[in-house]
Design an enzyme around this catalytic site. Structure first.
Site, PDB file in Angstrom:
ATOM      1  N   ARG A 234      -0.751   8.593  -4.928  1.00  0.00           N
ATOM      2  CA  ARG A 234      -1.765   7.985  -5.779  1.00  0.00           C
ATOM      3  C   ARG A 234      -3.145   8.510  -5.396  1.00  0.00           C
ATOM      4  O   ARG A 234      -3.384   8.886  -4.252  1.00  0.00           O
ATOM      5  CB  ARG A 234      -1.728   6.467  -5.650  1.00  0.00           C
ATOM      6  CG  ARG A 234      -0.412   5.836  -6.130  1.00  0.00           C
ATOM      7  CD  ARG A 234      -0.473   4.316  -5.997  1.00  0.00           C
ATOM      8  NE  ARG A 234       0.761   3.696  -6.469  1.00  0.00           N
ATOM      9  CZ  ARG A 234       1.809   3.419  -5.696  1.00  0.00           C
ATOM     10  NH1 ARG A 234       1.763   3.718  -4.389  1.00  0.00           N
ATOM     11  NH2 ARG A 234       2.892   2.848  -6.195  1.00  0.00           N
ATOM     12  N   LYS A 261      -0.916   0.742  -2.131  1.00  0.00           N
ATOM     13  CA  LYS A 261      -0.940  -0.269  -3.188  1.00  0.00           C
ATOM     14  C   LYS A 261      -0.114  -1.490  -2.794  1.00  0.00           C
ATOM     15  O   LYS A 261      -0.512  -2.637  -3.053  1.00  0.00           O
ATOM     16  CB  LYS A 261      -0.391   0.353  -4.482  1.00  0.00           C
ATOM     17  CG  LYS A 261      -0.385  -0.598  -5.670  1.00  0.00           C
ATOM     18  CD  LYS A 261       0.138   0.104  -6.908  1.00  0.00           C
ATOM     19  CE  LYS A 261       0.157  -0.842  -8.097  1.00  0.00           C
ATOM     20  NZ  LYS A 261       0.680  -0.160  -9.329  1.00  0.00           N
ATOM     21  N   HIS A 324      -3.380  10.883 -12.038  1.00  0.00           N
ATOM     22  CA  HIS A 324      -2.248   9.996 -11.791  1.00  0.00           C
ATOM     23  C   HIS A 324      -0.968  10.545 -12.428  1.00  0.00           C
ATOM     24  O   HIS A 324       0.147  10.214 -11.995  1.00  0.00           O
ATOM     25  CB  HIS A 324      -2.534   8.601 -12.353  1.00  0.00           C
ATOM     26  CG  HIS A 324      -1.515   7.578 -11.968  1.00  0.00           C
ATOM     27  ND1 HIS A 324      -1.485   6.974 -10.727  1.00  0.00           N
ATOM     28  CD2 HIS A 324      -0.469   7.056 -12.661  1.00  0.00           C
ATOM     29  CE1 HIS A 324      -0.477   6.128 -10.668  1.00  0.00           C
ATOM     30  NE2 HIS A 324       0.161   6.153 -11.840  1.00  0.00           N
ATOM     31  N   ARG A 327       2.354  12.091 -10.698  1.00  0.00           N
ATOM     32  CA  ARG A 327       3.477  11.274 -10.252  1.00  0.00           C
ATOM     33  C   ARG A 327       4.577  11.247 -11.319  1.00  0.00           C
ATOM     34  O   ARG A 327       5.764  11.421 -11.015  1.00  0.00           O
ATOM     35  CB  ARG A 327       2.993   9.858  -9.919  1.00  0.00           C
ATOM     36  CG  ARG A 327       2.096   9.833  -8.687  1.00  0.00           C
ATOM     37  CD  ARG A 327       1.408   8.490  -8.491  1.00  0.00           C
ATOM     38  NE  ARG A 327       2.317   7.372  -8.330  1.00  0.00           N
ATOM     39  CZ  ARG A 327       2.987   7.086  -7.221  1.00  0.00           C
ATOM     40  NH1 ARG A 327       2.855   7.878  -6.153  1.00  0.00           N
ATOM     41  NH2 ARG A 327       3.755   6.028  -7.154  1.00  0.00           N
ATOM     42  N   HIS A 350       7.515   3.364  -4.559  1.00  0.00           N
ATOM     43  CA  HIS A 350       7.742   2.289  -5.502  1.00  0.00           C
ATOM     44  C   HIS A 350       8.464   1.128  -4.818  1.00  0.00           C
ATOM     45  O   HIS A 350       9.253   1.323  -3.890  1.00  0.00           O
ATOM     46  CB  HIS A 350       8.583   2.780  -6.691  1.00  0.00           C
ATOM     47  CG  HIS A 350       7.792   3.595  -7.649  1.00  0.00           C
ATOM     48  ND1 HIS A 350       8.381   4.406  -8.596  1.00  0.00           N
ATOM     49  CD2 HIS A 350       6.455   3.753  -7.823  1.00  0.00           C
ATOM     50  CE1 HIS A 350       7.448   5.017  -9.309  1.00  0.00           C
ATOM     51  NE2 HIS A 350       6.275   4.627  -8.852  1.00  0.00           N
ATOM     52  N   TYR A 360      12.783  -2.885   3.323  1.00  0.00           N
ATOM     53  CA  TYR A 360      11.936  -1.698   3.356  1.00  0.00           C
ATOM     54  C   TYR A 360      11.947  -1.054   4.730  1.00  0.00           C
ATOM     55  O   TYR A 360      11.770  -1.710   5.749  1.00  0.00           O
ATOM     56  CB  TYR A 360      10.499  -2.060   2.960  1.00  0.00           C
ATOM     57  CG  TYR A 360       9.607  -0.852   2.799  1.00  0.00           C
ATOM     58  CD1 TYR A 360       8.831  -0.395   3.860  1.00  0.00           C
ATOM     59  CD2 TYR A 360       9.558  -0.156   1.602  1.00  0.00           C
ATOM     60  CE1 TYR A 360       8.022   0.712   3.723  1.00  0.00           C
ATOM     61  CE2 TYR A 360       8.747   0.953   1.459  1.00  0.00           C
ATOM     62  CZ  TYR A 360       7.985   1.375   2.527  1.00  0.00           C
ATOM     63  OH  TYR A 360       7.180   2.483   2.380  1.00  0.00           O
TER      64      TYR A 360
END
Length: 388
Positions: A234, A261, A324, A327, A350, A360
């Site tokens: 990003r 993010k 952007h 991506r 994501h 994660y």
């Protein structure tokens, strides 16, 4: 029998070029492709010669007859019209364009850079050095088709408009009798609005890389764009990247959680191409904090509009490509190429879409991600080398 405008418009191409005579040596030659050239056949010092008088409909029947009479007057005075014409340098499309550009005093600098960029990237190589009086609608259409071939339909329409303004300036300056681009209405593919504003085909990606590699603006911005292409991170993460985050020995960029993010630390494996780019960039910004410092001060990163602004100066509209959009470009092409979607999603940082994948792990699929990023950079190089 003399020609008429109605008869000329009805003429169709044949298997071979065909001549249609009007009288006094003037004739119209219709090529196999359908182009219509005015010619005058005459004799000078005992030799039969031909004089090109222009292209229909840029040069009308009435104008062709007038040009023939003027050439005949020169011949009666003992001057070879063809020799005289050769001594007169024709006015090229580039010359008219430069003169037109010089008169646009009201333009903002960014708009001027965009227009100049589009002419340099898409028109001058094909049409710039050709006499503007010889250019026909098909010549402009072929140039615009090259733009369409890379999927840049919005740019094709924009460039058509620029060429039309230049040609109308040439008409007003009495250089050509009419605007050849006016007959291209409906000839271009209507542009599709892309929600993601991204190029998503190999051809588009290759054309984009070629233009970016040739960008001669602020070097740091150029590096930021190329790094975005290679890493598809990003813009916020990329703009604020610091040298302390880069582990050159491990070929790894570790983005801190507070910059992400989703507030989770992210690992970006670095390809050979990204490493080479960083080594060059380190010579410029390696003594400072940021990889991509502002042009005005090393204490701040490049602005949030720097990469998008550079794309506009290269001639890409906001409807076609954004920073952007790299991506979406990487995701589309890599998924189509058959790479593991989980690896791609992990590299895109994501959020996992179900509970099974929700645990994660910042290093999950890391060996596969190293391979993915190198393959992606190699793919971009391959796309870049495959010119259409």
């Amino acid at each position: 029998m003399k020609l008429t405008d109605l008869a000329i418009r009805a003429l169709q191409p044949n298997a071979q070029a065909k001549k249609y005579f009007d009288g006094n040596g003037l004739y119209l030659e219709v090529t196999k492709a359908g182009s219509k050239y005015w010619r005058w056949k005459y004799r000078f010092e005992g030799r039969e010669k031909r004089l090109a008088l222009g292209v229909y409909p840029n040069v009308s029947l009435k104008e062709a007859r007038l040009l023939q009479r003027k050439a005949a007057d020169l011949l009666r005075k003992g001057t070879d019209p063809a020799t005289l014409k050769q001594k007169q340098s024709p006015i090229t499309f580039r010359q008219v364009a430069e003169e037109w550009l010089a008169k646009q005093h009201q333009w903002k600098q960014n708009h001027r850079r965009t227009v100049v960029g589009r002419l340099n990237n898409d028109i001058y190589d094909l049409l710039g050095d050709r006499p503007i009086e010889e250019l026909q609608p098909i010549d402009f259409l072929q140039a615009l088709r090259h733009i369409e071939a890379r999927g840049a339909h919005v740019t094709a329409h924009k460039v058509k408009g620029i060429c039309g303004q230049i040609c109308r300036y040439a008409v007003a300056s009495c250089i050509i009798p009419s605007d050849p681009t006016r007959d291209l209405k409906g000839a271009l593919t209507p542009p599709k609005r892309n929600h993601f504003a991204a190029f998503t085909t190999k051809e588009e990606a290759g054309a984009l890389m070629r233009v970016m590699k040739g960008y001669n603006g602020f070097f740091v911005t150029k590096c930021a764009l190329l790094m975005t292409a290679y890493t598809f991170t990003r813009q916020g993460e990329l703009r604020h990247a610091e040298w302390t985050e880069i582990d050159l020995s491990e070929r790894l960029w570790i983005v801190p959680a507070h910059k992400m993010k989703m507030k989770r630390e992210h690992m970006v494996p670095l390809s050979d191409q990204a490493m080479e780019l960083l080594l060059e960039l380190r010579k410029v910004s390696g003594r400072g904090k940021y990889l991509f410092p502002s042009l005005r001060t090393d204490e701040k990163p490049i602005s949030e509009n720097a990469c998008n602004g550079a794309l506009r100066r290269m001639g890409f509209t906001k409807e076609e490509m954004t920073a952007h959009g790299f991506r979406a470009m990487a995701s589309s092409i890599l998924n189509e190429a058959g790479y593991n979607p989980d690896v791609i999603e992990m590299q895109l940082a994501h959020v996992p879409g179900n509970k099974i994948r929700a645990a994660y792990n910042r290093a999950q699929y890391l060996p596969e991600r190293y391979k993915l990023m190198q393959d992606w950079a190699d793919m971009l190089d391959a796309f870049e080398s495959q010119k259409s």
